[in-house]
Write an enzyme that holds these catalytic residues in place. Structure first.
Site, PDB file in Angstrom:
ATOM      1  CG  ASP A  46       5.666   0.035  -0.286  1.00 31.43           C
ATOM      2  OD1 ASP A  46       6.688   0.614   0.129  1.00 31.43           O
ATOM      3  OD2 ASP A  46       5.225  -1.008   0.206  1.00 31.43           O
ATOM      4  CE  LYS A  68      10.620  -3.789  -0.329  1.00 29.28           C
ATOM      5  NZ  LYS A  68       9.991  -2.963   0.537  1.00 29.28           N
ATOM      6  CG  MET A 183       5.163  -9.946  -6.384  1.00 33.46           C
ATOM      7  SD  MET A 183       6.187  -9.853  -4.921  1.00 33.46           S
ATOM      8  CE  MET A 183       5.214 -10.765  -3.745  1.00 33.46           C
TER       9      MET A 183
HETATM   10  N1  SAH Z   1       0.457  -6.397  -0.060  1.00 31.92           N
HETATM   11  C1  SAH Z   1      -0.022  -6.489  -1.420  1.00 31.92           C
HETATM   12  C2  SAH Z   1       0.858  -7.379  -2.263  1.00 31.92           C
HETATM   13  C3  SAH Z   1       2.240  -6.828  -2.448  1.00 31.92           C
HETATM   14  S1  SAH Z   1       3.184  -7.804  -3.523  1.00 31.92           S
HETATM   15  C4  SAH Z   1      -1.474  -6.974  -1.409  1.00 31.92           C
HETATM   16  O1  SAH Z   1      -1.965  -7.406  -0.365  1.00 31.92           O
HETATM   17  O2  SAH Z   1      -2.117  -6.936  -2.454  1.00 31.92           O
HETATM   18  C5  SAH Z   1       2.956  -6.996  -5.061  1.00 31.92           C
HETATM   19  C6  SAH Z   1       2.133  -7.851  -5.987  1.00 31.92           C
HETATM   20  O3  SAH Z   1       0.757  -7.696  -5.694  1.00 31.92           O
HETATM   21  C7  SAH Z   1       2.260  -7.498  -7.451  1.00 31.92           C
HETATM   22  O4  SAH Z   1       3.404  -8.065  -8.036  1.00 31.92           O
HETATM   23  C8  SAH Z   1       0.989  -8.109  -8.007  1.00 31.92           C
HETATM   24  O5  SAH Z   1       1.123  -9.508  -8.148  1.00 31.92           O
HETATM   25  C9  SAH Z   1       0.011  -7.853  -6.872  1.00 31.92           C
HETATM   26  N2  SAH Z   1      -0.754  -6.615  -7.098  1.00 31.92           N
HETATM   27  C10 SAH Z   1      -0.816  -5.540  -6.306  1.00 31.92           C
HETATM   28  N3  SAH Z   1      -1.658  -4.619  -6.809  1.00 31.92           N
HETATM   29  C11 SAH Z   1      -2.158  -5.143  -7.946  1.00 31.92           C
HETATM   30  C12 SAH Z   1      -3.094  -4.687  -8.928  1.00 31.92           C
HETATM   31  N4  SAH Z   1      -3.681  -3.490  -8.841  1.00 31.92           N
HETATM   32  N5  SAH Z   1      -3.361  -5.500  -9.968  1.00 31.92           N
HETATM   33  C13 SAH Z   1      -2.789  -6.718 -10.081  1.00 31.92           C
HETATM   34  N6  SAH Z   1      -1.892  -7.188  -9.191  1.00 31.92           N
HETATM   35  C14 SAH Z   1      -1.592  -6.426  -8.129  1.00 31.92           C
END
Ligand code: SAH
Length: 277
Positions: A46, A68, A183
């Site tokens: 991803d 995405k 998000m």
């Molecule tokens: N499965 C992922 C979440 C996917 S949704 C998890 O468990 O973390 C994607 C969202 O995750 C982004 O919009 C943001 O809100 C958050 N996110 C993922 N990586 C991030 C990072 N390094 N710093 C801040 N937010 C992050």
């Protein structure tokens, strides 16, 4: 990379592993994730998976982008699931690599169910989710005994990219003292307005944490009422956290301390309160 000699499951041909890559810093990968990267024939990844993590894949692995990202062209979810099935049926070891944890706002459940429907064997390898690992790198614990006994993780987007309309905002606002939104950047104005309208204090501490655990990490400490104005200062991916735990950062910004920040051992002012009481 040599891994400690602990038993790791065999990654067999024809299997799909849905693996969490953590929030960014490759050091936060699990041993099972590194093992999967070293063994996979195909890596379907991803947008949020860090390049330094992909660089750990074995050199013969085919790397397939299935990103995405809000507002950008993307592969459709059924296409991704179909691709996983097709690669597995062709006898590949298929690593489906997702940011954070595959089962936290990551559609890992949907993809795994597509594998079940197709009779493709699979394994889930959890990862450190952004709300926990990302906030830890910002020096913000998601729980603290003096503040909260519950925390709520919320997505700021639904399947169409809008703020979820099935959220019970008053219940959310009344519920846990600490709320962490994934998000959330795009709709921060609406999210903060709804929380305040539902009874949360506009002066409550809040923070936006962007690109957490990477060299681009950015943390903005603000309040619920002022947060939306700060949204333009950062780029996604970002988390939005509301609650008194944000104040702990004055004591727990361990990354800041590495570059000279002086930490406050009593960021909640509890020793004063105890002395006075
Ligand atoms: N499965 C992922 C979440 C996917 S949704 C998890 O468990 O973390 C994607 C969202 O995750 C982004 O919009 C943001 O809100 C958050 N996110 C993922 N990586 C991030 C990072 N390094 N710093 C801040 N937010 C992050």
């Amino acid at each position: 990379m040599d891994l400690p000699t602990i038993p790791l499951p065999e990654f067999s041909p024809g299997w799909v592993w849905l693996v969490g890559a953590g929030p960014g810093d490759p050091a936060l990968l699990t041993l099972a994730a590194v093992h999967a990267l070293q063994s996979a024939d195909a890596v379907v990844y991803d947008a949020l998976v860090d390049r330094r993590i992909l660089a750990l894949a074995n050199e013969n692995a085919e790397q397939i982008y299935a990103g995405k990202r809000g507002g950008r062209p993307s592969r459709k979810q059924p296409d991704i699931s179909a691709r996983l099935v097709q690669l597995a049926r062709a006898g590949h070891r298929v690593l489906r690599l997702k940011g954070g944890d595959p089962f936290v706002f990551g559609r890992g459940g949907e993809e795994a169910l597509a594998l079940v429907a197709a009779g493709v064997p699979f394994r889930i390898v959890p990862g450190i989710t952004a709300a926990i690992g990302g906030l830890a790198y910002a020096g913000i614990p998601v729980t603290h005994r003096d503040i909260n006994t519950a925390v709520t993780f919320v997505t700021g987007h639904n399947i169409t990219g809008d703020v979820p309309d099935d959220l019970d905002w008053p219940a959310l606002a009344r519920g846990a003292p600490v709320l962490v939104f994934y998000m959330a950047l795009k709709h921060l104005d609406e999210i903060t307005t709804r929380l305040i309208d539902s009874g949360r204090d506009a002066n409550e501490p809040a923070a936006i944490v962007a690109s957490a655990t990477t060299s681009e990490q950015q943390v903005i400490e603000t309040t619920l009422g002022a947060a939306a104005k700060c949204a333009e200062e950062v780029s996604p991916p970002a988390l939005f956290v509301v609650g008194e735990v944000v104040r702990l950062r004055a004591g727990l910004d361990w990354l800041g301390a590495l570059s000279g920040r002086v930490l406050d051992a009593d960021p909640l002012g509890l020793s004063d309160a105890r002395d006075a009481g």
